[in-house]
Design a protein around this motif. Structure first.
Motif, mmCIF file in Angstrom:
data_model
loop_
_atom_site.group_PDB
_atom_site.id
_atom_site.type_symbol
_atom_site.label_atom_id
_atom_site.label_comp_id
_atom_site.label_asym_id
_atom_site.label_seq_id
_atom_site.Cartn_x
_atom_site.Cartn_y
_atom_site.Cartn_z
ATOM 1 N N CYS A 75 -38.896 -10.951 29.177
ATOM 2 C CA CYS A 75 -38.611 -9.950 30.203
ATOM 3 C C CYS A 75 -37.738 -10.578 31.280
ATOM 4 C CB CYS A 75 -39.885 -9.366 30.786
ATOM 5 S SG CYS A 75 -40.937 -10.504 31.680
ATOM 6 N N VAL A 76 -36.826 -9.770 31.792
ATOM 7 C CA VAL A 76 -35.948 -10.203 32.873
ATOM 8 C C VAL A 76 -36.648 -9.812 34.169
ATOM 9 C CG1 VAL A 76 -33.651 -10.006 33.891
ATOM 10 C CG2 VAL A 76 -33.938 -9.812 31.404
ATOM 11 N N THR A 77 -37.050 -10.814 34.934
ATOM 12 C CA THR A 77 -37.799 -10.501 36.145
ATOM 13 C C THR A 77 -36.844 -10.257 37.314
ATOM 14 O OG1 THR A 77 -37.990 -12.770 36.935
ATOM 15 C CG2 THR A 77 -39.668 -12.015 35.401
ATOM 16 N N ARG A 78 -37.363 -9.382 38.168
ATOM 17 C CA ARG A 78 -38.683 -8.821 38.237
ATOM 18 C C ARG A 78 -38.767 -7.453 37.576
ATOM 19 N NH1 ARG A 78 -38.990 -10.260 44.465
ATOM 20 N NH2 ARG A 78 -37.719 -8.421 44.439
ATOM 21 N N GLY A 79 -37.686 -6.727 37.526
ATOM 22 C CA GLY A 79 -37.721 -5.355 37.031
ATOM 23 C C GLY A 79 -38.212 -5.200 35.613
ATOM 24 N N GLY A 80 -38.021 -6.205 34.780
ATOM 25 C CA GLY A 80 -38.436 -6.104 33.392
ATOM 26 C C GLY A 80 -39.914 -6.337 33.148
ATOM 27 N N LEU A 81 -40.656 -6.766 34.174
ATOM 28 C CA LEU A 81 -42.075 -7.069 33.989
ATOM 29 C C LEU A 81 -42.893 -5.850 33.579
ATOM 30 C CD1 LEU A 81 -42.602 -9.453 37.040
ATOM 31 C CD2 LEU A 81 -42.842 -10.084 34.625
ATOM 32 N N VAL A 82 -42.717 -4.739 34.252
ATOM 33 C CA VAL A 82 -43.529 -3.556 33.970
ATOM 34 C C VAL A 82 -43.205 -2.977 32.590
ATOM 35 C CG1 VAL A 82 -44.167 -1.232 34.743
ATOM 36 C CG2 VAL A 82 -43.898 -3.079 36.423
ATOM 37 N N ASP A 115 -35.446 -5.251 30.081
ATOM 38 C CA ASP A 115 -35.252 -5.090 31.520
ATOM 39 C C ASP A 115 -35.461 -3.619 31.855
ATOM 40 O OD1 ASP A 115 -34.772 -5.790 34.149
ATOM 41 O OD2 ASP A 115 -32.760 -6.573 33.791
ATOM 42 N N ASP A 116 -35.667 -3.338 33.122
ATOM 43 C CA ASP A 116 -35.844 -1.945 33.527
ATOM 44 C C ASP A 116 -34.533 -1.183 33.507
ATOM 45 O OD1 ASP A 116 -34.811 -3.332 35.729
ATOM 46 O OD2 ASP A 116 -36.112 -2.377 37.191
ATOM 47 N N LEU A 117 -33.451 -1.870 33.912
ATOM 48 C CA LEU A 117 -32.153 -1.230 34.099
ATOM 49 C C LEU A 117 -31.042 -2.208 33.787
ATOM 50 C CD1 LEU A 117 -30.146 0.867 35.510
ATOM 51 C CD2 LEU A 117 -30.680 -0.349 37.627
ATOM 52 N N VAL A 118 -30.020 -1.733 33.108
ATOM 53 C CA VAL A 118 -28.783 -2.500 33.021
ATOM 54 C C VAL A 118 -27.759 -1.717 33.839
ATOM 55 C CG1 VAL A 118 -28.116 -1.488 30.785
ATOM 56 C CG2 VAL A 118 -27.069 -3.627 31.553
ATOM 57 N N LEU A 156 -29.439 -16.327 24.945
ATOM 58 C CA LEU A 156 -30.011 -15.772 23.712
ATOM 59 C C LEU A 156 -28.994 -14.831 23.055
ATOM 60 C CD1 LEU A 156 -33.569 -14.826 25.075
ATOM 61 C CD2 LEU A 156 -33.008 -16.788 23.622
ATOM 62 N N PRO A 157 -27.944 -15.368 22.470
ATOM 63 C CA PRO A 157 -26.888 -14.500 21.935
ATOM 64 C C PRO A 157 -27.311 -13.621 20.766
ATOM 65 C CG PRO A 157 -26.499 -16.793 21.323
ATOM 66 C CD PRO A 157 -27.644 -16.790 22.293
ATOM 67 N N ASP A 158 -28.365 -14.002 20.043
ATOM 68 C CA ASP A 158 -28.778 -13.243 18.859
ATOM 69 C C ASP A 158 -30.019 -12.384 19.079
ATOM 70 O OD1 ASP A 158 -26.671 -14.344 17.374
ATOM 71 O OD2 ASP A 158 -27.856 -16.148 16.967
ATOM 72 N N ALA A 159 -30.448 -12.241 20.314
ATOM 73 C CA ALA A 159 -31.623 -11.425 20.620
ATOM 74 C C ALA A 159 -31.269 -9.943 20.566
ATOM 75 C CB ALA A 159 -32.168 -11.796 22.004
ATOM 76 N N HIS A 160 -32.289 -9.107 20.576
ATOM 77 C CA HIS A 160 -32.114 -7.654 20.674
ATOM 78 C C HIS A 160 -32.379 -7.286 22.135
ATOM 79 C CE1 HIS A 160 -32.120 -3.553 18.944
ATOM 80 N NE2 HIS A 160 -32.807 -3.294 20.039
ATOM 81 N N TYR A 161 -31.446 -6.575 22.754
ATOM 82 C CA TYR A 161 -31.524 -6.254 24.179
ATOM 83 C C TYR A 161 -31.879 -4.788 24.377
ATOM 84 C CZ TYR A 161 -29.706 -10.813 25.227
ATOM 85 O OH TYR A 161 -29.580 -12.175 25.332
ATOM 86 N N ALA A 162 -32.833 -4.543 25.296
ATOM 87 C CA ALA A 162 -33.283 -3.178 25.558
ATOM 88 C C ALA A 162 -33.531 -2.985 27.050
ATOM 89 C CB ALA A 162 -34.576 -2.893 24.791
ATOM 90 N N ALA A 163 -33.300 -1.769 27.504
ATOM 91 C CA ALA A 163 -33.581 -1.390 28.890
ATOM 92 C C ALA A 163 -34.016 0.067 28.899
ATOM 93 C CB ALA A 163 -32.352 -1.581 29.771
ATOM 94 N N LYS A 180 -26.544 2.141 32.860
ATOM 95 C CA LYS A 180 -25.358 2.698 33.508
ATOM 96 C C LYS A 180 -24.142 2.335 32.657
ATOM 97 C CE LYS A 180 -27.185 2.762 38.200
ATOM 98 N NZ LYS A 180 -26.921 2.373 39.597
ATOM 99 N N PRO A 181 -23.068 3.090 32.758
ATOM 100 C CA PRO A 181 -21.912 2.882 31.878
ATOM 101 C C PRO A 181 -21.364 1.452 31.841
ATOM 102 C CG PRO A 181 -21.678 4.953 33.032
ATOM 103 C CD PRO A 181 -22.882 4.264 33.621
ATOM 104 N N GLN A 182 -21.292 0.775 32.984
ATOM 105 C CA GLN A 182 -20.734 -0.585 32.987
ATOM 106 C C GLN A 182 -21.593 -1.559 32.190
ATOM 107 O OE1 GLN A 182 -20.020 -2.009 36.958
ATOM 108 N NE2 GLN A 182 -18.400 -0.516 37.356
ATOM 109 N N GLY A 183 -22.898 -1.394 32.238
ATOM 110 C CA GLY A 183 -23.796 -2.328 31.565
ATOM 111 C C GLY A 183 -24.217 -1.903 30.174
ATOM 112 N N ARG A 184 -23.992 -0.660 29.838
ATOM 113 C CA ARG A 184 -24.467 -0.120 28.565
ATOM 114 C C ARG A 184 -24.044 -0.931 27.334
ATOM 115 N NH1 ARG A 184 -22.827 5.514 25.922
ATOM 116 N NH2 ARG A 184 -24.169 5.355 24.118
#
Length: 165
Positions: free
Chosen positions: A38-45, A98-101, A114-121, A125-129
């Motif tokens: 998890c990416v802290t702090r927003g990704g904790l919940v 994470d909670d938000l990208v 972690l280039p080979d991980a699976h990323y989820a939020a 937003k369009p810039q981070g999507r």
């Protein structure tokens, strides 16, 4: 994140929990995952909810500071790195939550670790999507998301910053 604008998106605890469970449903199809970062702090919940739903027991965090005054994103600061054992194979089999990208700057840094991980939020937003594989809700770049842990009846600044008791 972008500066607060005329577009506000307040999220209740109930809505956030529903969105996190919806993300878990989507991630179930993409897994299985051996570990969750998890990416802290927003990704904790959302990480706690997703780890429960997917029965992931190995949970790690990466601590990156980018917002230093709740309004402007500053220089990224890696406060706590990811365990070497999870980085050993580029993050293969690892889920990053994470909670938000928003602008994508934070997740871009995690991608270098972690280039080979699976990323989820939960929200994107369009810039981070482009930096997430899986998300639930896309919001416009000029929308400010008010997360339930930041809210009371009105915005609640952290106690450390002089909030009344």
């Amino acid at each position: 994140m972008t500066l607060p604008s005329q577009k506000a998106f307040p999220v209740s605890w109930d809505q956030f929990h529903r969105d996190a469970r919806a993300l878990a449903w989507r991630l179930h199809e993409a897994g299985p995952f051996e570990a969750l970062v998890c990416v802290t702090r927003g990704g904790l919940v959302p990480a706690a909810i997703i780890a429960r739903e997917l029965e992931i027991r190995l949970i790690e965090s990466v601590c990156i500071a980018s917002y230093h005054d709740y309004a402007k994103q500053g220089e990224l600061q890696l406060i706590k790195d990811i365990a070497p054992s999870l980085r050993a194979n580029g993050g293969k089999g690892v889920l990053v939550v994470d909670d938000l990208v928003d602008t994508g700057k934070t997740l871009a840094l995690v991608h270098t670790l972690l280039p080979d991980a699976h990323y989820a939020a939960i929200y994107a937003k369009p810039q981070g999507r482009p930096l997430v594989h899986t998300f639930i809700t896309e919001v416009s770049q000029d929308t400010w998301i008010y997360f339930p842990w930041d809210m009371g009846l009105t915005f609640q600044p952290p106690i450390r910053n002089g909030a009344p008791g």
